[in-house]
Design an enzyme around this catalytic site. Structure first.
Site, short mmCIF file in Angstrom:
data_model
loop_
_atom_site.label_atom_id
_atom_site.label_comp_id
_atom_site.label_asym_id
_atom_site.label_seq_id
_atom_site.Cartn_x
_atom_site.Cartn_y
_atom_site.Cartn_z
N LYS A 4 -43.01 -3.26 18.47
CA LYS A 4 -42.53 -4.44 19.18
C LYS A 4 -41.03 -4.42 19.46
O LYS A 4 -40.57 -5.03 20.42
CB LYS A 4 -42.87 -5.71 18.39
CG LYS A 4 -44.35 -6.05 18.36
CD LYS A 4 -44.59 -7.35 17.63
CE LYS A 4 -46.07 -7.67 17.53
NZ LYS A 4 -46.31 -8.97 16.84
N ASP A 29 -46.21 -14.12 20.93
CA ASP A 29 -46.34 -14.53 19.53
C ASP A 29 -45.63 -15.87 19.32
O ASP A 29 -46.16 -16.80 18.72
CB ASP A 29 -45.72 -13.49 18.59
CG ASP A 29 -46.54 -12.23 18.50
OD1 ASP A 29 -47.77 -12.30 18.66
OD2 ASP A 29 -45.95 -11.15 18.26
#
Length: 301
Positions: free
Chosen positions: A75, A111
């Protein structure tokens, strides 16, 4: 009417073969009449070093993928391989959704938006004067940023690694100057929680492979709301214990669904039905709804 564009989407990360995200995306696509294939690209199973994330993106792009979701441990490393980054994702320093567009690769972070939507839906009107967060890792960073965007006045970060907690707190404070972001050690939890409105858990404790409680159960009091981002199992020991103590709770299932909702919308340009995706998610993880993850209008956005 069947959409003329067939979508091809992947999930890049290590150990992603058991992920429920592909199933959620494809089930919703079928319901919307979209042609949509979503496949996990497990770097471990493929024998590809995560450091080669740039190569994997190039391969996916050349093979005609429309987008990929990116998870641990890529990420952060994926950022240098993108042409543009959404401001929220750039501020977090983490991307979990990459769109392949005619003008380049564009990174987003669902997220943090997923947790924000989950919190708003699952704990409406919850007081956020002071929130304590356990865990300062990648997921913790996304959750903490969401909490501050939602108006948390004071956020206390607790992590076994004091330097990691301090680093996250400093980063958050710089981006949210109107909020107080501080740190505490696990031994400080009794004093910190005594003044808190809510507790958010962002560590692996409670997962099937890491059972147990992340804190002393006696610290949970009825006035405290408790959120967990773990969703396998949905009813973690923390949530079960918190409900027994009279706390309002939020399971990690809501975040899992809403991050998928946001990613699906980015990829297709079509807003999916959160209730329908929740119903399918529940079919995948449990024989029936849990106490804090109902199916129906309560989940509408």
């Amino acid at each position: 009417m069947i959409d003329s564009h067939p979508y091809l989407v992947g999930l890049i990360g290590t150990g992603v073969l058991p992920s429920l995200t592909p199933h959620m995306h494809m089930a919703e696509a079928r319901a919307l009449g979209l042609t949509y294939v979503y496949r996990p690209l497990d770097l471990t199973a493929l024998g590809i070093d995560p450091d080669r994330i740039g190569d994997v993106l190039a391969w996916a792009e050349r093979l005609g993928y429309d987008a990929v979701n990116v998870t641990h441990p890529c990420k952060q490393s994926v950022l240098a391989r993108l042409d543009r980054i959404d401001p929220v994702a750039a501020a977090l320093g983490a991307v979990n959704t990459v769109l392949f567009t005619p003008t380049g690769r564009v990174g987003h972070n669902t997220d943090t938006t997923g947790f924000a939507a989950a919190f708003t839906d699952g704990l409406p009107d919850a007081e956020t004067r002071h929130v304590v967060q356990l865990g300062a890792g990648g997921a913790g960073s996304a959750v903490a940023d969401a909490l501050l965007r939602l108006g948390t006045a004071r956020l206390s970060i607790v992590d076994l690694d004091p330097s990691r907690a301090r680093g996250l707190a400093d980063d958050l404070a710089a981006r949210h100057p109107l909020a107080l972001v501080d740190t505490a050690s696990p031994t400080d939890l009794p004093a910190v929680l005594a003044d808190a409105d809510g507790l958010v858990h962002c560590t692996p404790v409670g997962m099937a492979q890491h059972p147990g409680l992340p804190l002393d159960a006696d610290l949970l009091r009825p006035e405290l709301w408790v959120a967990d981002i773990v969703y396998r199992p949905l009813d973690t020991e923390l949530l079960v214990t918190a409900r027994e103590r009279g706390c309002r709770t939020l399971s990690g299932g809501r975040m899992a669904v809403h991050q998928a909702v946001d990613a699906f919308a980015l990829i297709t340009g079509t807003r999916p039905d959160p209730d329908r995706m929740t119903a399918h998610f529940l079919d995948l993880v449990t024989p029936g709804p849990t106490a804090d993850l109902p199916v129906g209008p309560a989940l509408s956005r």
